[in-house]
Scaffold this motif. Structure first.
Motif, short mmCIF file in Angstrom:
data_model
loop_
_atom_site.label_atom_id
_atom_site.label_comp_id
_atom_site.label_asym_id
_atom_site.label_seq_id
_atom_site.Cartn_x
_atom_site.Cartn_y
_atom_site.Cartn_z
N VAL A 39 78.74 119.25 27.98
CA VAL A 39 78.00 119.49 29.11
C VAL A 39 77.54 118.31 29.85
O VAL A 39 77.58 118.43 31.22
CB VAL A 39 76.78 120.47 28.52
CG1 VAL A 39 75.87 120.60 29.74
CG2 VAL A 39 77.08 121.60 27.73
N HIS A 40 77.44 117.16 29.19
CA HIS A 40 76.68 116.25 29.86
C HIS A 40 77.94 115.58 30.88
O HIS A 40 77.62 115.12 32.00
CB HIS A 40 76.60 115.08 28.81
CG HIS A 40 76.19 113.60 29.50
ND1 HIS A 40 75.06 113.34 30.16
CD2 HIS A 40 76.84 112.47 29.58
CE1 HIS A 40 75.14 112.06 30.69
NE2 HIS A 40 75.94 111.45 30.38
N ILE A 41 78.89 115.65 30.38
CA ILE A 41 80.10 114.68 31.33
C ILE A 41 80.25 115.45 32.38
O ILE A 41 80.79 115.04 33.60
CB ILE A 41 81.56 114.70 30.33
CG1 ILE A 41 82.18 113.83 30.94
CG2 ILE A 41 82.18 115.97 30.66
CD1 ILE A 41 83.44 113.30 29.96
N GLY B 280 71.84 115.57 34.13
CA GLY B 280 72.70 114.75 33.41
C GLY B 280 71.77 113.81 32.53
O GLY B 280 72.09 113.42 31.32
N THR B 281 70.67 113.31 32.81
CA THR B 281 69.81 112.82 32.02
C THR B 281 69.27 113.51 30.90
O THR B 281 69.40 113.00 29.64
CB THR B 281 68.39 112.41 33.03
OG1 THR B 281 68.68 111.87 34.42
CG2 THR B 281 67.52 111.47 32.34
N PRO C 109 69.99 112.64 24.74
CA PRO C 109 70.12 112.76 23.28
C PRO C 109 71.47 112.07 22.83
O PRO C 109 71.52 111.70 21.50
CB PRO C 109 70.38 114.40 23.14
CG PRO C 109 69.71 114.71 24.48
CD PRO C 109 69.86 113.72 25.46
N MET C 110 72.58 111.85 23.56
CA MET C 110 73.74 111.35 23.19
C MET C 110 73.50 109.86 22.28
O MET C 110 74.23 109.66 21.39
CB MET C 110 74.77 111.39 24.22
CG MET C 110 75.06 112.51 24.68
SD MET C 110 76.41 112.91 25.75
CE MET C 110 77.62 112.22 24.59
N LEU D 153 88.94 117.67 33.98
CA LEU D 153 88.48 116.94 33.54
C LEU D 153 87.87 116.89 31.97
O LEU D 153 88.28 115.89 31.21
CB LEU D 153 87.09 116.48 34.47
CG LEU D 153 86.56 115.34 34.50
CD1 LEU D 153 85.86 114.97 35.78
CD2 LEU D 153 85.25 115.19 33.46
N LEU D 154 87.41 118.15 31.85
CA LEU D 154 86.83 118.31 30.24
C LEU D 154 88.36 118.31 29.38
O LEU D 154 88.34 117.84 28.29
CB LEU D 154 86.41 119.73 30.26
CG LEU D 154 84.93 119.81 30.63
CD1 LEU D 154 84.22 121.26 30.47
CD2 LEU D 154 84.10 118.80 29.80
#
Lengths: 341, 491
Positions: free
Chosen positions: B40-42, B88-89, B94-95, B400-401
Motif C-alpha cells: 500500500v505504501h509504495i 504515504g505518510t 509504521p514501516m 510497479l508492484l
C-alpha cells in the motif's frame, strides 16, 4: 556467503575513536531532544484535535486553517526521533519497540486517525463523511498523546507494559499537557471571541497537568522503590520547580491575554516533560534490561558519520521551521483564509 | 488467539482458515504484514515521486506563461498529491517502526549500518518534503511566484531524495558491501567499514533508476488516463488536451527506456542473485536456459508450481543463457535445485515477473499509438484509444508492484543476501497473537484507507468533470494572472 568486502580501499576507513569522546552521551541527548521537540510541536496539533471536540463548525474550520499547513512537518519529528534512536542505539531500539509492541501500533493507529481525519473531512461534501472523520480526528488526537506519554513513562521507568498505574497516569497527564499546548497555540493563531473559552480550557488543562504530574511522581516513588533516590534527585527537583514556574506563567499569561507568553510557557512544560524522561533514563537507554549508553551505542564510524549529517542538517531543518511558521504566522481569519488543500 | 467460533456456523474449510490465521507464526505474520504495508505504501510513495516532476512542470509553465490551463492542471493534481502525501505518510511511518517491533533481530544485527541512511532520509528529505508541501498546498496566496515554484521543486527533491536513501538501504540488503561481521558477547553484528562501498553498492544504481522511472511511468499513465477521460467529456478542454499530449509522449519515451534498462538490470541480477534469476525463469535444473516471453499454464498445478519445462511457452531458445552470461548462448544457468538453501516462492516471482514485463510492452504500445495519433493531429478524437487509455490508468501501479514483488520475494530466504535469513531477523519476543492481531488491523485498516482514498479521488474527478461539462470553455478564455481562484473554507 557472497563476497562481503569490497576490493578497493575505503574512502572513510573504520576507526576506533568517536569524533568527540562524549559523542555517545551527546547522541543520547539528541534522542531525548528529538522526543521533546516532537512532543512540543505535535503537542500543539494534538491539543487542537482535543479542543476540536467541543467546537462548532465555524470554529472547526478556523482550527483546521490554523494547523493545516504545519502538522505534517511537525509529525516528521517522531520519525526523526525513531531513526535517531535506531541509528545511535540499534539494539535498544529493537528491544524497546518489541516490548511495547501493541502500544506502538496503537500509537501509529491514533496518529493515522488524526492525520486522515483532519485531511479527509474537507475532501467530500457529505455530512456523514465529515462527522466520521471528525470523530477519527478527535479520538486520534486524544489517544496519541495518551499512548505517547504512557510509552515514554514505561520506557523511562523500565516497566514492561504500558498498562500499569504510573504509565497510565503519565498518559493522562500528557493529554492535559497537549490540551494546554493546543489552547495556547490557537490563542496565538485565532482572533475571535473563542479565545475566552480557549483561555479557560488552557488554564484548566495546565492546572490538570500539574496535578496529574504530581500524582504520577508520587505514584512512581511508591511503585518503584528502587528508583526512589533517582526520582528524588536534584535534577528532578529542579525540573519540578521549572514545571511549576512554567505553569504559573502560563496561567498568568493566559489570564492577562498575553498569548505568546502563554504559548512559550506551555512549551516550557513540554520541554521539561522530555527532560524528566531523559534524567530518569540516564545513564541507561533501556532501564528494563539495564542496557546503558555505553553498551548499546553504535560503533565509531557509523556514529561519526551520522553525527556529521546531523550537524549539517539540523540547523537547516530549524531554518525550514522558522520559514514555515513565519509564513503562516498571521492570525487565521473567521472564514479560514488558507487555500483549501 | 483464543477466539472460539462455532464450527457448524461457518463450515469446515472456514474453520480451518480461522485456525490457520489464529496460529500464524510470528515470522509469517510479520512477513505478510510488512509485505502488505509496503504494497500500500509504495503506491503513494510512487505517486509522490512520479507526480512531483509533473507538478513542477505545470507550476513553472503557469508562472512563466500565466496560462490558465496550467493553473487548472496544477490545482487538480496538487489536490491529489496532497491527499496522496498524507496516505504515504500514514502508511510509511509504521514501516520504520516495524524494523524494531517485528524485525528486532534484523535491527540488532544490521541497525548500526542501516540506521544511518534511514536517519539521513528523514533529515535530508522527509522534512524538506513535508515543509515544502505546507507551502505548496496552503501558500499560493502568500508567497511570490518564484518562492512558490521553488517550493514545488523542493517537494520533488524531497520525494526523490527519500527514495534515494530508502533504496540505499534496500539495495544493501540485496548486494551487501562495505561491512564486516563482528561478534560481541555472543551477538553478531554487521559493522560499517566502508560507507561509500556500502551505500553505493552494486545494486543501488540499477534499483534507483528502475524504480524512479517506474514511478514516472505509473503516474504518466494515470495522468494520461484521467486526461483521456476528461477529453472525452469535453473535447474543447485545452487543459486536459495539453496534459494528454504531454503524457503520451512521455509514456513512449519512459516505457521504452524501461525496457532497455530492465534488460540490463536482469543481467545484473543473474550475476549477483542467481537464485532470484532462476526463480524469475522457473528454471530448476542447471543447464542451458531459454527465455520465455509468454508462459501459459497447461494444468492448474502449474499456476502455483510453475516449472518452465512443463509450461506452454513462447520462448527464444538459449536466450536466458545468453542474457545471464552476457553473450554466450550455451552458458549454464544454475537451476533452483542446485542452491543449498531453499528456493523463494517461485510461483509469485515467476508470474509477477511475466506480468510486469507484459505490462511494460503494453505501455510502449500505448505510448506509440498515442504519439502516432498526436503526430497525425487527431489524438483528442481517437475515441477507442482514449477509452483504452482510461482503462489502463491504474496498470502502471500494477506493474510497479509486481516488479517490487520480484525484487523482494525473489531474494527470499534472505533478508540480507548471504548474511541474514528472514527467519533469523524476526523479533524473538514477538508472539503469534501480537503479530496476528496487528496483521489483521493492517489488512482491515489499509483496505478502508484505500477505499476512502478512491472515494476522495472520485470526488475530485466528479468535480472536475462538472467543470469540464460540454460547452464549458473556461480554459480558452485567454490568460489570467496565473493565480488560482480564491478558495475559502466554505468551498
Amino acid at each position: 556467503m557472497t563476497e562481503s568486502l569490497s576490493a578497493t580501499e575505503p574512502v572513510l576507513a573504520a576507526t576506533s575513536a568517536y569524533l568527540v569522546e562524549s559523542l555517545p552521551e551527546l547522541w543520547f541527548g539528541l534522542v531525548v531532544a528529538t522526543f521533546g521537540v516532537y512532543l512540543l510541536l505535535d503537542g500543539f496539533d494534538f491539543g487542537v484535535g482535543v479542543l476540536f471536540a467541543e467546537a462548532d463548525e465555524t470554529e472547526r474550520r478556523q482550527f483546521l486553517a490554523a494547523f493545516g499547513p504545519l502538522w505534517k512537518a511537525n509529525e516528521v519529528w517522531l520519525v526523526l526521533f525513531g531513526t535517531v534512536l535506531f541509528a545511535g542505539f540499534p539494539a535498544a531500539y529493537a528491544a524497546i519497540l518489541g516490548r511495547y509492541y501493541l502500544a506502538v501500533f496503537a500509537l501509529l493507529l491514533a496518529l493515522g486517525l488524526r492525520g486522515l481525519g483532519s485531511k479527509f473531512r474537507g475532501e467530500r461534501d457529505d455530512e456523514r463523511w465529515v462527522r466520521f472523520w471528525d470523530r477519527c480526528f478527535v479520538v486520534g488526537s486524544a489517544a496519541a498523546p495518551f499512548l505517547l506519554g504512557a510509552f515514554a513513562a514505561s520506557w523511562a521507568l523500565g516497566e514492561p507494559s504500558v498498562i500499569a498505574v504510573v504509565p497510565l497516569l503519565a498518559g493522562a497527564a500528557t493529554v492535559a499537557l497537549v490540551t494546554a499546548l493546543g489552547a495556547a497555540f490557537l490563542c496565538v493563531k485565532l482572533e475571535s471571541p473563542i479565545r475566552d473559552r480557549l483561555v479557560r480550557r488552557g488554564r484548566a488543562a495546565t492546572a490538570g497537568y500539574v496535578a496529574l504530574g504530581t500524582v504520577t511522581l508520587v505514584a512512581s516513588v511508591i511503585r518503584y522503590p528502587a528508583l526512589r533516590s533517582e526520582i528524588q534527585s536534584v535534577p528532578m527537583g529542579g525540573l519540578c520547580i521549572g514545571t511549576i514556574a512554567c505553569a504559573g506563567i502560563a496561567v498568568a499569561a493566559a489570564t492577562g491575554n498575553r498569548y505568546r507568553w502563554f504559548a512559550v510557557a506551555t512549551a516550557g512544560l513540554a520541554v521539561a516533560f522530555a527532560a524528566f524522561i531523559g534524567v530518569l533514563l540516564y545513564p541507561a537507554v533501556d532501564p528494563a534490561t539495564g542496557t546503558t549508553i555505553a553498551d548499546a551505542v553504535a560503533a565509531p564510524l557509523s556514529l561519526n558519520l551520522t553525527t556529521g549529517f546531523a550537524v549539517i542538517f539540523l540547523p537547516l531543518i530549524g531554518t525550514y521551521f522558522v520559514v514555515l511558521y513565519s509564513l503562516f504566522d498571521d492570525p487565521a481569519s473567521d472564514s479560514g483564509q488558507y487555500q483549501h488543500g | 488467539m483464543s477466539v472460539r467460533i462455532p464450527v457448524s456456523a461457518i463450515g469446515d474449510s472456514a474453520a480451518d482458515l480461522v485456525a490457520t490465521i489464529a496460529f500464524l507464526s510470528p515470522e509469517l505474520a510479520s512477513r505478510i504484514q510488512f509485505g502488505w504495508t509496503i504494497t500500500v505504501h509504495i503506491l503513494f510513495a510512487s505517486l509522490s515521486i512520479g507526480l512531483a516532476p509533473f507538478l513542477v512542470y505545470v507550476t513553472v509553465q503557469e508562472v512563466r506563461t500565466g496560462d490558465r490551463r496550467y493553473a487548472r492542471l496544477r490545482e487538480f493534481w496538487t489536490k491529489v498529491f496532497g491527499v496522496g502525501f498524507v496516505m504515504g505518510t500514514v502508511t510509511g511511518i509504521p514501516m520504520g517502526f516495524m524494523f524494531g517491533t517485528n524485525f528486532g533481530s534484523f535491527s540488532t544485527t544490521v541497525g548500526e549500518l542501516l540506521g544511518g541512511p534511514l536517519s539521513f532520509e528523514v533529515k535530508m528529505a522527509f522534512f524538506l518534503e513535508a515543509v515544502s508541501l505546507g507551502v505548496l498546498l496552503f501558500g499560493r496566496e502568500r508567497v511570490s511566484d518564484r518562492f512558490y515554484v521553488l517550493s514545488s521543486v523542493l517537494v520533488g527533491v524531497g520525494a526523490w531524495l527519500s527514495a534515494f536513501w530508502v533504496l540505499v538501504v534496500n539495495s544493501w540488503m540485496q548486494t551487501p558491501r562495505g561491512y564486516e561481521i563482528v561478534t560481541e558477547g555472543g551477538t553478531s553484528v554487521a559493522r560499517l567499514t566502508d560507507p561509500v562501498a556500502a551505500f553505493f553498492n552494486p545494486r543501488f544504481p540499477w534499483m534507483y533508476v528502475h524504480m524512479q522511472n517506474a514511478s514516472i511511468i505509473a503516474v504518466t499513465l494515470l495522468v494520461a488516463g484521467v486526461a483521456a477521460y476528461f477529453v472525452r467529456t469535453n473535447r474543447e478542454s485545452d487543459a486536459w488536451r495539453t496534459a494528454l499530449r504531454l503524457a503520451v509522449v512521455v509514456l513512449l519515451v519512459t516505457s521504452a527506456f524501461q525496457a532497455v534498462h530492465g534488460d540490463a538490470y536482469g543481467r545484473h541480477v543473474a550475476d549477483t542473485q542467481p537464485h532470484k534469476f532462476a526463480a524469475m525463469e522457473a528454471h530448476y535444473e542447471t543447464g542451458q536456459a531459454d527465455l520465455h516471453l509468454v508462459a501459459i499454464p497447461t494444468d492448474p498445478e502449474a499456476i502455483t508450481d510453475p516449472r518452465a519445462e512443463n509450461l506452454y511457452t513462447i520462448s527464444i531458445p538459449h536466450a536466458a543463457s545468453f542474457l545471464a552470461s552476457g553473450g554466450d548462448p550455451t552458458a549454464e544457468v544454475t537451476g533452483l535445485d542446485d542452491f543449498e538453501f531453499e528456493s523463494p516462492p517461485v510461483a509469485i516471482v515467476f508470474w509477477s515477473f511475466r506480468l510486469m514485463v507484459g505490462l511494460g510492452f503494453w505501455f510502449i504500445a500505448l505510448g506509440a499509438w498515442g504519439t502516432y495519433r498526436y503526430w497525425r493531429g487527431d489524438l483528442a478524437e481517437a475515441d477507442r484509444y482514449l477509452q483504452v487509455l482510461t482503462a489502463s490508468a491504474p496498470l502502471g501501479f500494477v506493474a510497479l508492484l509486481t516488479g517490487w514483488y520480484v525484487t523482494e520475494i525473489g531474494r527470499q530466504p534472505w533478508l540480507v543476501q548471504g548474511v541474514l535469513r528472514t527467519a533469523e531477523g524476526v523479533s524473538p519476543s514477538l508472539t503469534s497473537t501480537e503479530a496476528t492481531l496487528t496483521l489483521l488491523g493492517f489488512v482491515v485498516g489499509y483496505l478502508g484507507l484505500l477505499a476512502a482514498f478512491l472515494l476522495v479521488c472520485k470526488g475530485f474527478v466528479d468535480e472536475e468533470r462538472d467543470r469540464c461539462g460540454v460547452g464549458d470553455r473556461d480554459d480558452t478564455d485567454g490568460t489570467t494572472d496565473g493565480r488560482p481562484r480564491e478558495v475559502t473554507a466554505d468551498d
